[in-house]
Design a protein around this motif. Structure first.
Motif, PDB file in Angstrom:
ATOM      1  N   VAL A  35      27.058  -0.300 -29.519  1.00  0.00           N
ATOM      2  CA  VAL A  35      27.667  -0.229 -27.814  1.00  0.00           C
ATOM      3  C   VAL A  35      29.386   0.392 -27.494  1.00  0.00           C
ATOM      4  CG1 VAL A  35      27.441  -1.325 -25.404  1.00  0.00           C
ATOM      5  CG2 VAL A  35      25.329  -1.515 -27.466  1.00  0.00           C
ATOM      6  N   LEU A  36      30.176  -0.589 -27.955  1.00  0.00           N
ATOM      7  CA  LEU A  36      31.590  -0.514 -27.622  1.00  0.00           C
ATOM      8  C   LEU A  36      31.991   0.899 -28.034  1.00  0.00           C
ATOM      9  CD1 LEU A  36      32.472  -4.227 -28.617  1.00  0.00           C
ATOM     10  CD2 LEU A  36      33.084  -3.038 -26.491  1.00  0.00           C
ATOM     11  N   TYR A  37      32.007   1.278 -29.003  1.00  0.00           N
ATOM     12  CA  TYR A  37      31.939   3.336 -29.371  1.00  0.00           C
ATOM     13  C   TYR A  37      31.738   3.729 -28.767  1.00  0.00           C
ATOM     14  CZ  TYR A  37      33.803   6.248 -32.603  1.00  0.00           C
ATOM     15  OH  TYR A  37      34.943   6.724 -33.472  1.00  0.00           O
ATOM     16  N   ALA A  38      30.057   3.552 -28.270  1.00  0.00           N
ATOM     17  CA  ALA A  38      29.401   4.191 -27.370  1.00  0.00           C
ATOM     18  C   ALA A  38      30.054   4.392 -26.293  1.00  0.00           C
ATOM     19  CB  ALA A  38      28.553   4.029 -26.711  1.00  0.00           C
ATOM     20  N   LEU A  41      33.469   6.461 -26.988  1.00  0.00           N
ATOM     21  CA  LEU A  41      32.999   8.307 -25.947  1.00  0.00           C
ATOM     22  C   LEU A  41      32.858   8.321 -24.574  1.00  0.00           C
ATOM     23  CD1 LEU A  41      30.512   8.200 -29.482  1.00  0.00           C
ATOM     24  CD2 LEU A  41      32.728   9.510 -29.624  1.00  0.00           C
ATOM     25  N   ALA A  42      32.654   7.509 -24.066  1.00  0.00           N
ATOM     26  CA  ALA A  42      31.726   8.401 -23.130  1.00  0.00           C
ATOM     27  C   ALA A  42      32.917   8.688 -22.034  1.00  0.00           C
ATOM     28  CB  ALA A  42      31.167   7.053 -22.396  1.00  0.00           C
ATOM     29  N   ALA A  43      34.770   7.073 -22.550  1.00  0.00           N
ATOM     30  CA  ALA A  43      35.358   7.496 -21.503  1.00  0.00           C
ATOM     31  C   ALA A  43      36.498   8.885 -22.452  1.00  0.00           C
ATOM     32  CB  ALA A  43      36.399   6.083 -21.644  1.00  0.00           C
ATOM     33  N   GLN A  44      36.291   8.825 -23.808  1.00  0.00           N
ATOM     34  CA  GLN A  44      36.393   9.959 -23.880  1.00  0.00           C
ATOM     35  C   GLN A  44      36.673  11.070 -23.405  1.00  0.00           C
ATOM     36  OE1 GLN A  44      36.630   9.545 -28.375  1.00  0.00           O
ATOM     37  NE2 GLN A  44      38.397   8.772 -28.161  1.00  0.00           N
ATOM     38  N   TYR A  45      35.124  11.431 -22.915  1.00  0.00           N
ATOM     39  CA  TYR A  45      34.038  12.550 -22.672  1.00  0.00           C
ATOM     40  C   TYR A  45      34.408  13.038 -20.936  1.00  0.00           C
ATOM     41  CZ  TYR A  45      30.816  16.108 -21.846  1.00  0.00           C
ATOM     42  OH  TYR A  45      30.205  17.580 -21.304  1.00  0.00           O
ATOM     43  N   ALA A  79      37.771  -1.286 -25.789  1.00  0.00           N
ATOM     44  CA  ALA A  79      36.775  -1.261 -26.770  1.00  0.00           C
ATOM     45  C   ALA A  79      36.937  -1.242 -28.564  1.00  0.00           C
ATOM     46  CB  ALA A  79      35.793  -0.198 -26.623  1.00  0.00           C
ATOM     47  N   GLY A  80      38.206  -0.911 -28.794  1.00  0.00           N
ATOM     48  CA  GLY A  80      39.089  -0.745 -29.779  1.00  0.00           C
ATOM     49  C   GLY A  80      38.627  -1.466 -30.699  1.00  0.00           C
ATOM     50  N   LEU A  81      40.017  -2.298 -30.154  1.00  0.00           N
ATOM     51  CA  LEU A  81      40.058  -3.773 -30.205  1.00  0.00           C
ATOM     52  C   LEU A  81      39.056  -4.633 -30.528  1.00  0.00           C
ATOM     53  CD1 LEU A  81      43.593  -3.739 -27.889  1.00  0.00           C
ATOM     54  CD2 LEU A  81      43.409  -3.410 -29.693  1.00  0.00           C
ATOM     55  N   TRP A  82      38.420  -4.721 -29.074  1.00  0.00           N
ATOM     56  CA  TRP A  82      37.242  -5.456 -29.431  1.00  0.00           C
ATOM     57  C   TRP A  82      36.353  -5.292 -30.534  1.00  0.00           C
ATOM     58  CZ3 TRP A  82      33.581  -5.931 -24.013  1.00  0.00           C
ATOM     59  CH2 TRP A  82      33.095  -7.153 -24.068  1.00  0.00           C
ATOM     60  N   ILE A  83      36.258  -4.376 -31.000  1.00  0.00           N
ATOM     61  CA  ILE A  83      35.396  -3.642 -32.475  1.00  0.00           C
ATOM     62  C   ILE A  83      36.337  -4.317 -33.499  1.00  0.00           C
ATOM     63  CG2 ILE A  83      35.410  -2.259 -34.219  1.00  0.00           C
ATOM     64  CD1 ILE A  83      34.131  -0.785 -31.349  1.00  0.00           C
ATOM     65  N   ALA A  84      37.241  -3.514 -33.108  1.00  0.00           N
ATOM     66  CA  ALA A  84      38.521  -5.251 -34.545  1.00  0.00           C
ATOM     67  C   ALA A  84      38.585  -6.166 -34.965  1.00  0.00           C
ATOM     68  CB  ALA A  84      39.580  -4.387 -34.203  1.00  0.00           C
ATOM     69  N   VAL A  85      38.601  -7.014 -33.486  1.00  0.00           N
ATOM     70  CA  VAL A  85      38.754  -8.235 -33.133  1.00  0.00           C
ATOM     71  C   VAL A  85      37.121  -9.069 -34.114  1.00  0.00           C
ATOM     72  CG1 VAL A  85      39.062 -10.396 -32.195  1.00  0.00           C
ATOM     73  CG2 VAL A  85      40.614  -8.926 -32.194  1.00  0.00           C
ATOM     74  N   GLY A  94      32.128 -14.798 -40.981  1.00  0.00           N
ATOM     75  CA  GLY A  94      30.257 -14.799 -40.627  1.00  0.00           C
ATOM     76  C   GLY A  94      29.896 -15.351 -38.979  1.00  0.00           C
ATOM     77  N   GLU A  95      30.390 -14.647 -38.303  1.00  0.00           N
ATOM     78  CA  GLU A  95      29.904 -15.249 -36.822  1.00  0.00           C
ATOM     79  C   GLU A  95      29.702 -13.682 -36.138  1.00  0.00           C
ATOM     80  OE1 GLU A  95      33.308 -16.655 -33.657  1.00  0.00           O
ATOM     81  OE2 GLU A  95      33.235 -14.971 -33.111  1.00  0.00           O
ATOM     82  N   ASN A  96      28.439 -13.739 -35.692  1.00  0.00           N
ATOM     83  CA  ASN A  96      28.065 -12.290 -34.983  1.00  0.00           C
ATOM     84  C   ASN A  96      27.101 -13.727 -33.925  1.00  0.00           C
ATOM     85  OD1 ASN A  96      26.569 -10.460 -34.583  1.00  0.00           O
ATOM     86  ND2 ASN A  96      25.745 -10.403 -36.372  1.00  0.00           N
ATOM     87  N   SER A  97      27.189 -13.149 -32.566  1.00  0.00           N
ATOM     88  CA  SER A  97      25.875 -13.570 -31.582  1.00  0.00           C
ATOM     89  C   SER A  97      24.934 -12.902 -31.290  1.00  0.00           C
ATOM     90  CB  SER A  97      26.653 -13.529 -30.037  1.00  0.00           C
ATOM     91  OG  SER A  97      26.719 -12.152 -30.143  1.00  0.00           O
ATOM     92  N   GLY A  98      24.343 -11.979 -32.677  1.00  0.00           N
ATOM     93  CA  GLY A  98      23.708 -11.164 -32.012  1.00  0.00           C
ATOM     94  C   GLY A  98      23.306 -10.542 -30.963  1.00  0.00           C
ATOM     95  N   GLY A  99      24.223 -10.831 -30.028  1.00  0.00           N
ATOM     96  CA  GLY A  99      23.343  -9.822 -28.754  1.00  0.00           C
ATOM     97  C   GLY A  99      23.999  -7.902 -28.639  1.00  0.00           C
ATOM     98  N   VAL A 100      23.677  -8.226 -27.673  1.00  0.00           N
ATOM     99  CA  VAL A 100      24.172  -6.635 -27.818  1.00  0.00           C
ATOM    100  C   VAL A 100      25.804  -6.127 -28.173  1.00  0.00           C
ATOM    101  CG1 VAL A 100      24.003  -4.192 -25.951  1.00  0.00           C
ATOM    102  CG2 VAL A 100      22.588  -6.390 -25.971  1.00  0.00           C
TER     103      VAL A 100
END
Length: 262
Positions: A35-38, A41-45, A79-85, A94-100
């Motif tokens: 979702v973050l990378y989408a 892409l939306a912001a770039q376009y 969004a890029g920093l959010w993905i990296a962190v 092993g942290e993963n909320s499992g959310g969107v």
């Protein structure tokens, strides 16, 4: 010679391990970054497109176009920093909320950004120094290189980017450390990666070569149009982002946590 071969192979293993890290748990990769990378892409376009169109026709920069472009850049960076962190924390903790969307840690993301800027400035200084020295040598040797059929500009780019990549990777443990809520100085990161310096130099060469090859191949197969944009920004862009962050995670795991590659 044996040590050189060993370091070369380790650099290759670090690269392939980072790729496997993304695709062996593809569901988690998409869950954390999809979702973050989408959004990137939306912001770039939609937000940066007006600026590109204006530049193509040589139009005058207007306030709406400027604001739209700034918004697109900010969204892409956040969004890029959010993905990296989030990816660092998933792989190392092993942290993963499992959310969107993964949890957003604003203070951590901001700290990650400033540390990345600092490391980038160090890399820029390295490129400037090497560029000054190598550029002067290339200027003198240009006639010889031309007579041998060699491209002086490509050689200069190669000699600039490999050391810059290597320095960035040597200092990169600072970034996953920030993502984990830990403090680490550039000196500590540099010292911690000293035993991996040969492997990291090989890794820098591999990343540079693969990046150039992918860019050239995509441009050759899909020179223009929507398909080219989707493949370059969507597919290759996402893979490059995730593998790039995974490389930083791999270096941190080996240099700081003492993890061994499988």
């Amino acid at each position: 010679m044996k040590n050189f071969v060993g370091e070369t192979m380790l650099g290759w293993k670090m690269f392939t391990h980072s790729i496997r890290m993304v695709f062996s748990d593809f569901k988690a990769s998409l869950q954390i970054s999809g979702v973050l990378y989408a959004a990137v892409l939306a912001a770039q376009y939609f937000l940066l497109k007006p600026l590109v169109e204006m530049a193509e026709v040589g139009g005058e920069l207007t306030a709406p176009v400027l604001l739209s472009s700034l918004a697109g850049i900010i969204i892409s960076i956040v969004a890029g920093l959010w993905i990296a962190v989030s990816w660092h924390r998933y792989v190392l903790l092993g942290e993963n909320s499992g959310g969107v969307l993964p949890p957003f840690e604003g203070r951590v993301v901001l700290s990650y950004f400033w540390r990345g800027i600092l490391i980038g400035l160090v890399g820029f200084v390295v490129m400037f120094i090497i560029g000054f020295i190598v550029g002067a040598i290339m200027y003198v040797l240009r006639p010889l290189l031309t007579s041998l059929g060699l491209n002086a500009e490509m050689i200069l780019i190669f000699l600039l980017y490999i050391p810059a990549f290597a320095v960035f990777y040597r200092l990169s443990p600072v970034l996953p450390a920030v993502a984990l809520g830990k403090s680490m100085s550039l000196r500590e990161a540099w010292n911690a990666t000293s035993e991996l310096r040969g492997a990291i130099l090989t890794l820098a060469f591999i990343v540079f070569a693969v990046s150039v090859a992918l860019y050239w191949l995509t441009g050759l197969l899909f020179p223009t149009g929507l398909i080219s944009m989707i493949i370059q920004n969507g597919v290759i862009g996402w893979i490059s982002t995730m593998v790039g962050v995974s490389i930083l995670t791999t270096i941190y795991g080996m240099a700081i946590e003492g993890r061994e590659l499988p």
